[in-house]
Scaffold this motif. Structure first.
Motif, mmCIF file in Angstrom:
data_model
loop_
_atom_site.group_PDB
_atom_site.id
_atom_site.type_symbol
_atom_site.label_atom_id
_atom_site.label_comp_id
_atom_site.label_asym_id
_atom_site.label_seq_id
_atom_site.Cartn_x
_atom_site.Cartn_y
_atom_site.Cartn_z
ATOM 1 N N UNK A 77 0.829 -1.202 0.000
ATOM 2 C CA UNK A 77 0.000 0.000 0.000
ATOM 3 C C UNK A 77 0.865 1.253 0.000
ATOM 4 N N UNK A 78 1.898 1.234 0.843
ATOM 5 C CA UNK A 78 2.785 2.388 0.928
ATOM 6 C C UNK A 78 3.423 2.648 -0.437
ATOM 7 N N UNK A 79 3.892 1.586 -1.062
ATOM 8 C CA UNK A 79 4.545 1.714 -2.356
ATOM 9 C C UNK A 79 3.551 2.218 -3.405
ATOM 10 N N UNK A 80 2.345 1.666 -3.353
ATOM 11 C CA UNK A 80 1.317 2.079 -4.294
ATOM 12 C C UNK A 80 1.061 3.578 -4.209
ATOM 13 N N UNK A 81 0.860 4.082 -2.986
ATOM 14 C CA UNK A 81 0.545 5.505 -2.876
ATOM 15 C C UNK A 81 1.761 6.358 -3.225
ATOM 16 N N UNK A 82 2.961 5.849 -2.952
ATOM 17 C CA UNK A 82 4.154 6.578 -3.375
ATOM 18 C C UNK A 82 4.169 6.709 -4.892
ATOM 19 N N UNK A 83 3.786 5.622 -5.551
ATOM 20 C CA UNK A 83 3.812 5.629 -7.017
ATOM 21 C C UNK A 83 2.706 6.502 -7.580
ATOM 22 N N UNK A 84 1.555 6.526 -6.914
ATOM 23 C CA UNK A 84 0.494 7.439 -7.348
ATOM 24 C C UNK A 84 1.019 8.871 -7.257
ATOM 25 N N UNK A 85 1.714 9.157 -6.158
ATOM 26 C CA UNK A 85 2.298 10.481 -5.998
ATOM 27 C C UNK A 85 3.285 10.787 -7.111
ATOM 28 N N UNK A 86 4.147 9.799 -7.416
ATOM 29 C CA UNK A 86 5.119 9.990 -8.498
ATOM 30 C C UNK A 86 4.401 10.287 -9.810
ATOM 31 N N UNK A 87 3.327 9.552 -10.062
ATOM 32 C CA UNK A 87 2.588 9.745 -11.314
ATOM 33 C C UNK A 87 2.032 11.162 -11.377
ATOM 34 N N UNK A 88 1.449 11.636 -10.278
ATOM 35 C CA UNK A 88 0.897 12.996 -10.277
ATOM 36 C C UNK A 88 2.007 14.020 -10.504
ATOM 37 N N UNK A 89 3.102 13.832 -9.781
ATOM 38 C CA UNK A 89 4.232 14.761 -9.856
ATOM 39 C C UNK A 89 4.778 14.844 -11.275
ATOM 40 N N UNK A 90 4.983 13.665 -11.858
ATOM 41 C CA UNK A 90 5.539 13.615 -13.210
ATOM 42 C C UNK A 90 4.537 14.170 -14.221
ATOM 43 N N UNK A 91 3.258 13.881 -13.997
ATOM 44 C CA UNK A 91 2.247 14.389 -14.932
ATOM 45 C C UNK A 91 2.271 15.911 -14.943
ATOM 46 N N UNK A 92 2.415 16.511 -13.765
ATOM 47 C CA UNK A 92 2.478 17.978 -13.715
ATOM 48 C C UNK A 92 3.728 18.464 -14.451
ATOM 49 N N UNK A 93 4.853 17.816 -14.191
ATOM 50 C CA UNK A 93 6.103 18.246 -14.821
ATOM 51 C C UNK A 93 6.022 18.149 -16.348
ATOM 52 N N UNK A 94 5.418 17.053 -16.817
ATOM 53 C CA UNK A 94 5.442 16.799 -18.253
ATOM 54 C C UNK A 94 4.337 17.517 -19.004
ATOM 55 N N UNK A 95 3.164 17.606 -18.384
ATOM 56 C CA UNK A 95 2.011 18.056 -19.164
ATOM 57 C C UNK A 95 1.580 19.479 -18.844
ATOM 58 N N UNK A 96 2.052 20.043 -17.732
ATOM 59 C CA UNK A 96 1.747 21.443 -17.464
ATOM 60 C C UNK A 96 2.684 22.271 -18.327
ATOM 61 N N UNK A 97 2.154 23.341 -18.962
ATOM 62 C CA UNK A 97 3.051 24.132 -19.816
ATOM 63 C C UNK A 97 4.270 24.607 -19.029
ATOM 64 N N UNK B 198 5.649 18.973 -3.418
ATOM 65 C CA UNK B 198 4.857 18.088 -2.569
ATOM 66 C C UNK B 198 5.663 16.978 -1.925
ATOM 67 N N UNK B 199 6.756 16.563 -2.585
ATOM 68 C CA UNK B 199 7.487 15.389 -2.090
ATOM 69 C C UNK B 199 8.074 15.654 -0.707
ATOM 70 N N UNK B 200 8.821 16.752 -0.587
ATOM 71 C CA UNK B 200 9.428 17.051 0.711
ATOM 72 C C UNK B 200 8.340 17.330 1.747
ATOM 73 N N UNK B 201 7.273 18.024 1.297
ATOM 74 C CA UNK B 201 6.165 18.302 2.221
ATOM 75 C C UNK B 201 5.535 16.999 2.704
ATOM 76 N N UNK B 202 5.460 16.001 1.806
ATOM 77 C CA UNK B 202 4.886 14.722 2.209
ATOM 78 C C UNK B 202 5.775 14.035 3.236
ATOM 79 N N UNK B 203 7.089 14.051 2.958
ATOM 80 C CA UNK B 203 8.003 13.400 3.900
ATOM 81 C C UNK B 203 7.915 14.096 5.259
ATOM 82 N N UNK B 204 7.877 15.441 5.227
ATOM 83 C CA UNK B 204 7.817 16.185 6.487
ATOM 84 C C UNK B 204 6.468 15.959 7.176
#
Lengths: 388, 262, 303
Positions: C102-122, C228-234
């Motif tokens: 579960x932990x890994x799954x949600x980490x990966x969901x986070x990665x997907x969101x993060x990468x989607x913003x990086x790649x698809x946001x102008x 969000x990543x550092x904020x999530x860890x914190x």
């Protein structure tokens, strides 16, 4: 009536030959083919064959043949590896990728001992590998130490750094335990980024490996053939992976493996029957971190350069993903999983930019649809040992 | 009471276990004699399982003293206590279900095995000899149950039914040749007939091992009556009665404790 | 001396953000025994949603206060929907899997969101400027200067913490939520609609992330895909330190972490690059001393 008279049905050997040959051909093809359409086709065929093999008992037959003929398996794998190296002998990029896959696979074998066997969560595998890499870089600057020792020192320093974390790792469980290694993994990067002594974000350069007088930057001349210098690294990482594979396999098929499993599955029962939980956890943590540090040192030496960006929390996550993807606790699963995770994004150009999202979606898909991984771990059967 | 006679195997004096303000065990004095089967009975929550947990080191005592074979084990950690010859089963089955029957039983013999890395990884012949020895012993023990169990030695524990899992747990407790075995509700999760069967088997094994000391916690009074030499009745963490089952069952204090509960 | 007020304000601001994030972790864990690591990236998504909303509102010629309201609503609605969606489609199907999966799954969901913003946001790889929507300026108390917008944001953050606390402890929905957290089976037997409470709970937790994302954006005037990543860890750290499942613990953990960072920056300005290193070391020491958090004794594993 006697237990030994119940001879086990021996399976045919040919599936082993077919499987190893197929793996070698598929691997070579995936590394060699540049044309994206051809590559796609090759991937599709490989996937289809694997699927069919799993579906119609080919995988099971191979497993039986492999466990019944361990030395044949080892011999065949050596032959196949030599064949692959021969075909790829002057493809520098392909060889580099192969060595990288092997490095990842070996680090993940360490993670398998920690997470798959003893049940310790480690979200800082990349940081431990990085520790090994930086150790190699710092020792390289000093000079004087032979490289074989430098690599071992990489592993030992990772073990040492890990031992600083041992108290929190032992005292915490579950999510609380995940936090300690995660915090360490993140901290490792923040620290190196800020620290000039270790080169800051730009990192450090370091020379290639020179093992027992043989410089790894040299091409290999043998039987009138010229093999690229990267073959050195493939051979070295291949040997290390093989040794780690054999070691972890023997560990699994011994009391130590059983005790690791019991510690993971039921600490109360384990301690009531005399197992000292802390000892077994420390042992697993140490073994895993040693492998990570050692391979991190090899990686740094191979690429000739080391920077914090190579060992981020994201990389640790990728390593955990490889373990889960391969099937947690199954050491063989680590190889195809590392191959998929490391090689595919390098080869498929359209993925390269999207590699992280590709990992993410891949892992999400595996976790939802096949939570035991590509090759689920089998129940340990010590019957060959116990009834010879 | 001749509590200091030298045929006492386990002795607890003023044994107290507190969870917060709750006294799970309160100043408990219990003697277990060599070779006897002692029944530990009492209403729910009277501290029976707590007693087993504290002497096997799963919980630590808040006050008082436990000694096993003359050695003070009050402050010992669970993993050391087994080396004094104590082993147990659990109320809820605690087999490692994803491991084979063999692996589970081997755990019981853990302290007699060589755990060194060198022995396990390099000296494979010596390791295999050890594994063979354990496998033989396990088959022999499983064979006592007069079932197909010895043939299932390398099957995963999860493939066994409830009664077979209990049998494997008992084998795991016995293979280390303990002096004292704690059985925590061996009838839990089984039908009446299955319980009877397992009890006969336990008695059979005990006979074949010759005078093993057993503490048994049970709700099934028929079972207690059949197997125990002596009973101790607990209520609210205190000993309220002690003696032969027949006498204990007739005791008005005991009757009140049970009826008051119901 | 003038710096003290500055540090205090900064620490309070960060603490409020961390506390909000940690509260989200706590809500998810309390109800489902799940660490939803994508929480930080949902926060990022909220901030980017708010940014788009501001652009759109600006293009429509809305006034600044209206832009602010639109952005806030969009951020919260977006995170609510995404949070509920993640819980329904990804977390629920895995709820009986090992915690690590579960932990890994949600980490990966986070990665997907993060990468989607990086790649698809102008121009998503680069930081984005977030317009200033709150009144500028500020005032002096003694030698210290206080930004008006910071004061507003801290008050708003604290108020939202209070509001969520009220919802959980005093509303009917909160009661149902706590019932599910206490004992899923009993709650179901008592007629609580499990299938609705869970997504709603995740929506609530994610709204706090959206809100925190807006606070972050308005305070720092800049957002980026990886914030969000550092904020999530914190936030996760804060929730753990407080003791998982304990709301007060999470909030205290959040302010504690911010306090540690601020202390390092204030006491040793030359070491300010290491503020997170110090904070994490202290947190690791703390968790070693109290392996199940400062306040709660609730384990993260069911026996």
């Amino acid at each position: 009536m006697t237990p030994t008279s119940r001879t086990l049905a021996r399976g045919p050997v040919w599936p082993l030959f077919v499987a190893v040959a197929f793996a070698a051909v598929a691997l070579t093809a995936l590394v060699l083919i540049e044309n994206q359409k051809l590559l796609g086709a090759a991937l599709a065929i490989t996937a289809a064959v694997c699927f069919c093999a799993a579906r119609f008992g080919g995988v099971a037959a191979t497993e039986v043949a492999a466990s019944e003929n361990p030395w044949l398996l080892r011999g065949l794998l050596t032959l196949a590896s030599l064949a692959v190296i021969f075909v790829l002998r002057d493809d520098n990029f392909g060889l580099l990728m192969l060595a990288t896959v092997l490095i990842y696979a070996t680090i993940c074998l360490g993670l398998t001992v920690q997470m798959g066997y003893a049940g310790l969560t480690n979200f800082a595998a990349a940081a431990f590998a990085g520790t090994g890499g930086y150790t190699a870089a710092m020792l390289g600057q000093q000079g004087g130490l032979p490289d074989a020792l430098v690599l071992v020192c990489g592993g030992l320093v990772a073990v040492f750094i890990g031992s600083l974390l041992i108290l929190p790792v032992l005292r915490t469980r579950g999510h609380y335990g995940a936090l300690t290694t995660m915090a360490f993994g993140v901290m490792f990067n923040v620290f190196l980024d800020a620290n000039d002594f270790f080169g800051g974000p730009q990192g450090l350069k370091l020379p290639g490996i020179n093992l027992f007088g043989w410089d790894f930057t040299n091409d290999i001349h043998i039987f009138g053939l010229v093999l690229s210098s990267y073959v050195n690294y493939v051979i070295l990482t291949g040997i290390l992976t093989a040794l780690a594979m054999i070691f972890v396999g023997l560990l699994d098929r011994s009391w130590v493996g059983v005790w690791f499993d019991v510690v993971r599955l039921d600490e109360t029962a384990a301690s009531v029957f005399g197992l000292k939980i802390a000892y077994w956890k420390v042992l697993a943590f140490t073994l895993g971190n040693f492998l990570a540090g050692l391979m991190g040192a090899v990686y740094a030496k191979m690429t000739g350069f080391i920077a914090p960006a190579n060992f981020t929390f994201g990389d640790s996550l990728v390593m955990v993903s490889i373990v889960i993807l391969g099937g947690i606790g199954n050491r063989w699963g680590v190889l195809p999983a590392a191959l998929i995770v490391v090689l595919l994004p390098e080869k498929l150009q359209f993925i390269q930019e999207y590699r992280l999202i590709f990992y993410a979606v891949l892992v999400i898909a595996i976790l939802t649809m096949r939570p035991d991984g590509l090759v689920a771990r089998r129940v340990r059967k010590l019957h060959t040992e116990a009834s010879a | 009471m001749t509590s200091l006679s030298n045929d006492v195997l386990l002795e607890s004096r003023g044994l107290t276990v507190r969870f917060g303000g709750l006294f799970a065990l309160n100043e408990l004095n219990i003697d277990v004699r060599n070779g006897e089967v002692l029944g530990l009975i009492g209403p729910n929550g009277s501290g029976k399982t707590t007693f087993l947990n504290v002497i096997s080191g799963v919980y630590s005592a808040s006050a008082g003293k436990i000694s096993l074979g003359g050695i003070d084990i009050t402050r010992e950690k669970a993993h050391n206590i087994s080396s004094y010859g104590l082993s147990r089963t659990f109320q809820r089955s605690r087999l490692c279900l994803s491991l084979s029957v063999f692996d589970n039983i081997a755990l019981g013999a853990q302290r007699t095995l060589n755990n060194g890395l060198w022995h396990n990884v390099v000296q494979r012949k010596a390791f295999a000899a050890e594994a063979r020895k354990i496998a033989e012993e396990a088959r022999e023990l499983l064979g006592v149950f007069n079932t197909a169990l010895p043939d299932k030695l390398f099957d995963p524990a999860i493939s066994l039914g409830m009664i077979d899992r209990r049998r494997v747990e008992i084998c795991r407790a016995l293979i280390g040749k303990p002096k004292l075995v704690l059985l925590d509700e061996p009838s839990a999760g089984m039908t009446h007939d299955e319980t009877d069967q397992v009890v006969d088997e336990i008695l059979g094994i005990r006979k074949s091992l010759g005078g093993l000391t057993i503490i048994i916690v049970e709700h099934e009074m028929g079972l207690i009556e059949r197997v125990t030499d002596r009973c101790v009745v607990l209520n609210y963490g205190k000993k309220i009665c002690e003696g032969k089952f027949r006498d204990v069952a007739a005791d008005p204090v005991v009757r009140e404790a049970y009826l008051g509960q119901a | 001396m003038g710096m003290i007020g500055q540090h205090l304000l900064n620490g309070l601001m960060q603490g409020t953000i961390y506390g909000l994030v940690a509260m989200g972790f706590t809500i998810f864990f309390g109800v489902m025994n799940v660490i939803k690591f994508s929480h930080g990236d949902v926060l990022t998504l909220g901030a980017f949603g708010g940014l788009v909303a501001v652009w759109a509102a600006n293009a429509l010629g809305l006034s600044v206060p209206l832009q602010f309201i639109v952005a806030l609503c969009v951020a919260m609605a977006l995170t609510a929907v995404v949070g509920a969606g993640i819980s329904h489609f990804l977390i629920m199907p895995l709820r009986n899997a090992p915690p690590l999966n579960m932990l890994l799954m949600t980490m990966m969901v986070g990665t997907a969101i993060r990468e989607a913003i990086r790649l698809f946001f102008p121009n998503g790889t680069n930081p984005q400027r977030f317009p200033e929507l709150l009144p500028a300026g500020g005032f002096n108390i003694g030698p210290s200067f206080f930004r008006t917008d910071a004061i507003i944001l801290i008050i708003a953050g604290a108020a939202s913490i209070g509001a969520v606390y009220w919802i959980i402890n005093h509303s009917k929905f909160g009661l149902a939520m706590r019932a599910v957290a206490e004992d899923t089976e009993t709650a179901r037997v008592m007629g609580i609609n499990f299938g609705r409470i869970i997504p709603l709970t995740f929506a609530l937790g994610s709204i706090t992330a959206g809100f925190a994302g807006m606070i972050y954006a308005l305070y720092y005037s800049e957002i980026n895909y990886s914030m969000g990543l550092l904020l999530a860890v914190i936030g996760f750290t804060a929730a753990i330190v407080g003791g998982l499942g304990n709301i007060w613990g999470a909030i205290i953990g959040g302010y504690l972490f911010a306090g540690l960072q601020t202390f390092v920056v204030a006491a040793m300005p030359s070491m300010s690059d290491y503020k997170n290193v110090f904070a994490f070391v202290l947190i690791i020491v703390l968790i070693t001393w109290r392996p199940t958090g400062l306040l709660a004794e609730r384990g993260s594993e069911r026996v």
